[in-house]
Design an enzyme around this catalytic site. Structure first.
Site, short mmCIF file in Angstrom:
data_model
loop_
_atom_site.label_atom_id
_atom_site.label_comp_id
_atom_site.label_asym_id
_atom_site.label_seq_id
_atom_site.Cartn_x
_atom_site.Cartn_y
_atom_site.Cartn_z
N ARG A 1 0.82 -1.17 -0.06
CA ARG A 1 0.01 0.04 -0.07
C ARG A 1 0.89 1.27 -0.04
O ARG A 1 1.51 1.42 0.93
CB ARG A 1 -0.81 -0.08 1.32
CG ARG A 1 -1.84 1.25 1.24
CD ARG A 1 -2.79 1.13 2.01
NE ARG A 1 -2.84 1.05 3.60
CZ ARG A 1 -3.75 1.24 4.62
NH1 ARG A 1 -4.97 1.27 4.16
NH2 ARG A 1 -3.51 1.15 5.75
N ASP B 1 -3.79 3.94 14.32
CA ASP B 1 -2.96 4.32 13.11
C ASP B 1 -3.24 5.58 12.75
O ASP B 1 -4.45 6.43 13.36
CB ASP B 1 -2.89 3.17 12.12
CG ASP B 1 -4.28 3.19 11.39
OD1 ASP B 1 -5.38 4.02 11.69
OD2 ASP B 1 -4.42 2.15 10.65
#
Ligand SMILES: CC(=O)SCCNC(=O)CCNC(=O)[C@H](O)C(C)(C)COP(=O)(O)OP(=O)(O)OC[C@H]1O[C@@H](n2cnc3c(N)ncnc32)[C@H](O)[C@@H]1OP(=O)(O)O
Ligand SMILES: O=CC(=O)O
Ligand SMILES: [Mg+2]
Length: 532
Positions: A168, A450
């Protein structure tokens, strides 16, 4: 490519780090420079369009499924590419930053796929970025084994059981300030994509897999088209067959939820499905409609996947994917394992419930944040899939989702609780502390945090202040308290920087779109002409 003249000079504005020269070769940098030359301007235009769209929505324009693409949506004939090697069975996907120890652990975890994350789970220090690329290359070359000074050994296991790597790259909104092309920083997405593609695409094909990607934070079909064009060019430059790349797009912005089918269509020769990126999705919803009282949300803990607007989003995603022969991948339950037995039991039960709902809804697999959660996710999906690799044949024709279903947030209203406000501040401050130190994912109060979950904490506080459901004095008092607690817990934390970051990003009138560009530019960039 090896015989092509190196004409696209990218300057490295950082001091050389350990083994960085193996990644930052002239040929690899030239490849990244070619991508920046070909696509940098389009990316800038698309970022401007994001701002224009945000203004339109803020001034009351309705959000709806596009009219101009209705013929494509009504056309029953098209399908995305068939699943590529290593991507047919995706019942468990583990995510995490490509840090060396975690790379080995993730690949050995028993998950089918490893999402190697330069985005939500990585604080993009230059060393994290380059060493992340190096770890990926070492893993693919099977030379990543190591022993810690304490004698703990990290070894890759049986090659047939290793997770398939899906990378990613960072989102379109971020720049990489340590690389400069044509007098500008290189778009971070092109750096992460380009370096991995250059070094690993051919190697992955030789190993029986391919260059696979997860694409974060897209806002519309034009951004998907940009990625598709990048894939076509990258394949041509390296002489790889067109259609070798596969990309799963995260549907994690509210505007992208209205263009799921369009996004699959744009990427159809390279698509490997969609993922329900629930945390950024919530962040995007609040950010986009933060000015509206009917979008006021209660404490984050109360906004669950059973809220009607979240169910509309996930069910539409499954229906859309399966209609087009694509995988639908579920999202992240935030609970992480605990060493305390009761907390561990509670965490596993919550994760199980979440995965059961996804598997029953028709998802083909889902995400976990920790190796200790792989078994529960696998067990749940095994129960529904059995020997089948996926359930794409479950077309969910029963699902009928309208624009109002996606946007009807007020049904779960209610004011934030004092605990919810304090928790938001505590999480944001602790996450900022970790991020400034180079760690992009942390476990806090039993949950994985996160960049996406920290963004929710930030924008919720902003939204509650803006609508005066909490008052500024209370927030400032809690901020003082939580900074003292943070200082006691993390004596290394730069409290003044963290406070200023929080104030600039949560306590201002006009909400910054993301906190990361500000935090990155001020605190993570270490440019040096010496490296040029
Ligand atoms: C919204 C989204 O985008 S979700 C996706 C992005 N977020 C993520 O990917 C988060 C991934 N998860 C993580 O980073 C971690 O699990 C954390 C930070 C939440 C917790 O990490 P820790 O505090 O180190 O957990 P813990 O101490 O229980 O780890 C035990 C072992 O598991 C390993 N481990 C934990 N999580 C992972 C992971 N995701 N991948 C690989 N290994 C992992 C640790 O490295 C450690 O290994 P060791 O015993 O060899 O030292
Ligand atoms: O990237 C995933 C999310 O939930 O955000
Ligand atoms: Mg996300």
């Amino acid at each position: 490519m090896s015989t092509t003249a190196l004409t696209h000079h990218v300057r490295v504005l950082a001091a050389p780090g350990h083994r960085h020269d193996e990644i930052l070769t002239s040929a690899a940098l030239d490849f990244v420079g070619r991508l920046a030359a070909a696509f940098g301007e389009r990316r800038r235009e698309l970022l401007k369009e994001r701002r224009r769209q945000a203004l339109r929505l803020a001034s009351g324009s309705p959000l709806d499924f596009p009219m101009v693409t209705s013929a494509m949506r009504a056309d029953p004939t098209w399908r995305v590419a068939p699943p590529a090697p290593g991507l047919a069975d995706r019942r468990v996907e583990i995510t995490g930053p490509p840090e060396r120890r975690m790379t080995v652990n993730a690949l050995n975890s028993g998950a089918k796929v490893w999402l190697a994350d330069f985005e939500d789970a990585t604080a993009p220090t230059w060393d994290n970025i380059v060493s992340g690329q190096l770890n990926l290359l070492d893993a693919i070359e099977r030379r990543i084994d190591f022993t810690t000074p304490e004698g703990k050994e990290y070894r890759l296991g049986d090659p047939d059981r290793l997770a398939t790597v899906v990378v990613r790259p960072r989102g379109w909104h971020l720049d990489e300030e340590h690389l400069e092309f044509d007098g500008r920083p290189v778009p971070a997405a092109l750096v992460d994509f380009g370096l991995y593609f250059f070094h690993c695409a051919r190697r992955q094909i030789d190993a029986g897999r391919g260059p696979y990607f997860y694409l974060p934070k897209l806002e519309n079909r034009y951004e998907a088209r940009l990625w598709n064009d990048i894939f076509v060019t990258a394949q041509e430059l390296l002489g790889l067959p067109r259609g070798t790349v596969r990309a799963t797009v995260l549907i994690e912005t509210i505007t992208a939820a209205f263009e799921m089918e369009e996004i699959l269509y744009e990427l159809r020769e390279h698509s490997s499905g969609l993922n329900a990126g629930r945390w950024d999705y919530l962040f995007s919803l609040i950010k986009t409609f933060g000015h509206r009282t009917d979008f006021l949300l209660p404490d984050r803990a109360k906004v669950t996947m059973t809220a009607p607007f979240m169910r509309a989003y996930t069910e539409l995603l499954v229906r859309t994917c399966h209609k087009r022969g694509a995988h639908a991948i579920g999202g992240m339950a935030a609970q992480v394992p605990s060493r305390e037995p009761d907390a561990q039991e509670a965490a596993l039960a919550k994760v199980r419930l979440d995965k059961e709902r996804e598997a029953e809804d028709g998802f083909d697999g889902s995400w976990v944040a920790h190796p200790g959660l792989v078994p529960v996710c696998r067990e749940v999906f095994d129960g529904v899939l059995g020997e089948r690799p996926h359930q794409i044949d479950r077309t969910r024709d029963d699902v009928d989702v309208s624009a109002a279903d996606l946007l009807s947030v007020r049904r779960i209203g209610g004011p934030p609780s004092p605990e919810g406000v304090r928790a938001g501040i505590a999480v944001a401050l602790r996450y900022f502390a970790a991020w400034l130190r180079g760690q992009g994912a942390v476990a806090l109060y039993g949950l994985m945090e996160d960049a996406a979950t920290a963004e929710i904490a930030r924008v919720q506080l902003w939204q509650w202040l803006r609508h005066r459901v909490i008052d500024r004095e209370t927030v400032l008092r809690l901020l003082d308290d939580e900074l003292v607690a943070l200082g006691a817990e993390y004596p290394w934390a730069p409290l003044d920087d963290i406070r200023a970051l929080f104030e600039r990003n949560a306590l201002v009138g006009e909400l910054p779109l993301f906190f990361t560009p500000d935090a990155y530019t001020r605190h993570l960039v270490r440019r040096t002409e010496a490296g040029a």
